[in-house]
Design a protein around this motif. Structure first.
Motif, PDB file in Angstrom:
ATOM      1  N   LEU A  48       0.821  -1.222   0.000  1.00 52.10           N
ATOM      2  CA  LEU A  48       0.000   0.000   0.000  1.00 52.10           C
ATOM      3  C   LEU A  48       0.850   1.266   0.000  1.00 52.10           C
ATOM      4  N   LYS A  49       2.177   1.102  -0.085  1.00 52.95           N
ATOM      5  CA  LYS A  49       3.131   2.208  -0.131  1.00 52.95           C
ATOM      6  C   LYS A  49       3.092   3.057   1.132  1.00 52.95           C
ATOM      7  N   ILE A  50       2.862   2.391   2.267  1.00 50.89           N
ATOM      8  CA  ILE A  50       2.926   3.069   3.563  1.00 50.89           C
ATOM      9  C   ILE A  50       4.393   3.166   3.977  1.00 50.89           C
ATOM     10  N   ASP A  51       4.804   4.345   4.431  1.00 49.10           N
ATOM     11  CA  ASP A  51       6.185   4.537   4.856  1.00 49.10           C
ATOM     12  C   ASP A  51       6.450   3.776   6.153  1.00 49.10           C
ATOM     13  N   GLN A 194      18.671  17.473  -9.916  1.00 50.35           N
ATOM     14  CA  GLN A 194      19.345  17.097 -11.155  1.00 50.35           C
ATOM     15  C   GLN A 194      18.674  15.916 -11.836  1.00 50.35           C
ATOM     16  N   GLY A 195      17.720  15.286 -11.136  1.00 51.74           N
ATOM     17  CA  GLY A 195      16.994  14.167 -11.724  1.00 51.74           C
ATOM     18  C   GLY A 195      17.671  12.825 -11.575  1.00 51.74           C
ATOM     19  N   TRP A 196      18.701  12.754 -10.721  1.00 50.51           N
ATOM     20  CA  TRP A 196      19.406  11.492 -10.514  1.00 50.51           C
ATOM     21  C   TRP A 196      18.761  10.668  -9.409  1.00 50.51           C
ATOM     22  N   LEU A 197      18.049  11.328  -8.516  1.00 51.19           N
ATOM     23  CA  LEU A 197      17.276  10.664  -7.473  1.00 51.19           C
ATOM     24  C   LEU A 197      15.842  11.153  -7.537  1.00 51.19           C
ATOM     25  N   GLU A 198      14.937  10.320  -7.071  1.00 52.56           N
ATOM     26  CA  GLU A 198      13.522  10.689  -6.975  1.00 52.56           C
ATOM     27  C   GLU A 198      13.085  10.497  -5.528  1.00 52.56           C
ATOM     28  N   LEU A 199      12.386  11.484  -4.976  1.00 52.41           N
ATOM     29  CA  LEU A 199      11.936  11.422  -3.588  1.00 52.41           C
ATOM     30  C   LEU A 199      10.480  10.998  -3.544  1.00 52.41           C
ATOM     31  N   LYS A 200      10.222   9.869  -2.856  1.00 48.20           N
ATOM     32  CA  LYS A 200       8.855   9.392  -2.651  1.00 48.20           C
ATOM     33  C   LYS A 200       8.631   9.309  -1.152  1.00 48.20           C
ATOM     34  N   GLY A 201       7.758  10.164  -0.630  1.00 46.58           N
ATOM     35  CA  GLY A 201       7.625  10.258   0.826  1.00 46.58           C
ATOM     36  C   GLY A 201       8.905  10.829   1.378  1.00 46.58           C
ATOM     37  N   ASP A 202       9.580  10.111   2.267  1.00 54.58           N
ATOM     38  CA  ASP A 202      10.881  10.566   2.744  1.00 54.58           C
ATOM     39  C   ASP A 202      11.981   9.594   2.332  1.00 54.58           C
ATOM     40  N   LYS A 203      11.708   8.805   1.270  1.00 58.23           N
ATOM     41  CA  LYS A 203      12.666   7.807   0.813  1.00 58.23           C
ATOM     42  C   LYS A 203      13.138   8.137  -0.599  1.00 58.23           C
TER      43      LYS A 203
END
Length: 235
Positions: A48-51, A194-203
């Protein structure tokens, strides 16, 4: 209002705490050893994509725990030196108890705990949540230090096995940040911009652009981390 929990009640409320989480789960326990029921509950939250944040205090992880954690995209782990606290939270409730995670469902033990509700025990819940966040911050710093040690060991091993390979061709995010005279958090922000990492929530997750520029995602005994070419330059 706060509730006293005996052994069976602690098991019940901990299971409900994980099941009812809608935003986050924080599990703080010295031993990172999970039984099948806890894994099942956490796997469902992961889908469920819960952090989910797990902080543990014993650095030796079993291979099966490492493999299981690798398969869970929304579970973050970190190591906290001298951890003895056992505290479990979601966005609405908290359990402070003598129960270790690996003892979950072992109802023959004699455990005690306190259940707190954010709605009814607001101040105490807030204090517990803030202390949990402090432990998470401290554990991150220790984990970064461990990554540096792990990286040095990996480099030395690679140097012996393949002498043609530069021994320090890739750095952890924290070490690269030091080289660039940045804080680790500042470098992570720049890598996202720069687009090298993507932030989803705090991860953070590495992107295709990050991989194309030499970035790597790794998982070691002390958690997940990124490696970057030592010559990395940011715009």
């Amino acid at each position: 209002m706060a509730k006293f929990l005996n052994t069976s009640a602690t098991n019940y409320f901990l299971e409900e705490l994980i099941k009812q989480a809608k935003e986050r789960v924080i599990l703080i326990s010295p031993f990172l050893k999970l039984n099948d029921r806890v894994k099942e509950l956490l796997e469902d939250k992961n889908r469920l994509k819960i952090d989910i944040r797990i902080v543990y205090g014993k650095s030796e992880l079993q291979p099966e725990e490492i493999q299981w954690l690798k398969s869970q995209d929304y579970i973050r782990t970190s190591f906290c030196k001298n951890l003895h606290a056992k505290c479990y939270l979601n966005e609405d409730s908290c359990i402070i108890t003598s129960l270790n995670l690996y003892e979950f469902s072992q109802i023959n033990n004699n455990e005690m705990g306190i259940f707190l509700s954010r709605e009814e025990d607001g101040e105490v819940y807030k204090d517990a949540y803030e202390e949990a966040q402090r432990i998470i911050r401290v554990s991150d710093e220790v984990r970064i230090s461990m990554e540096k040690i792990d990286e040095a060991s990996v480099s030395n091993t690679n140097e012996v096995k393949a002498s043609s390979k530069p021994p320090h061709e890739k750095l952890t995010t924290s070490k690269l940040a030091t080289q660039l005279k940045l804080k680790t958090s500042e470098l992570l922000d720049k890598l996202v911009q720069q687009g090298w990492l993507e932030l989803k929530g705090d991860k953070h997750f590495i992107t295709e652009a990050g991989k194309q520029n030499g970035g790597e995602f790794r998982t070691g005994p002390h958690g997940a981390y990124f490696l970057w070419p030592a010559e990395t330059e940011l715009k």
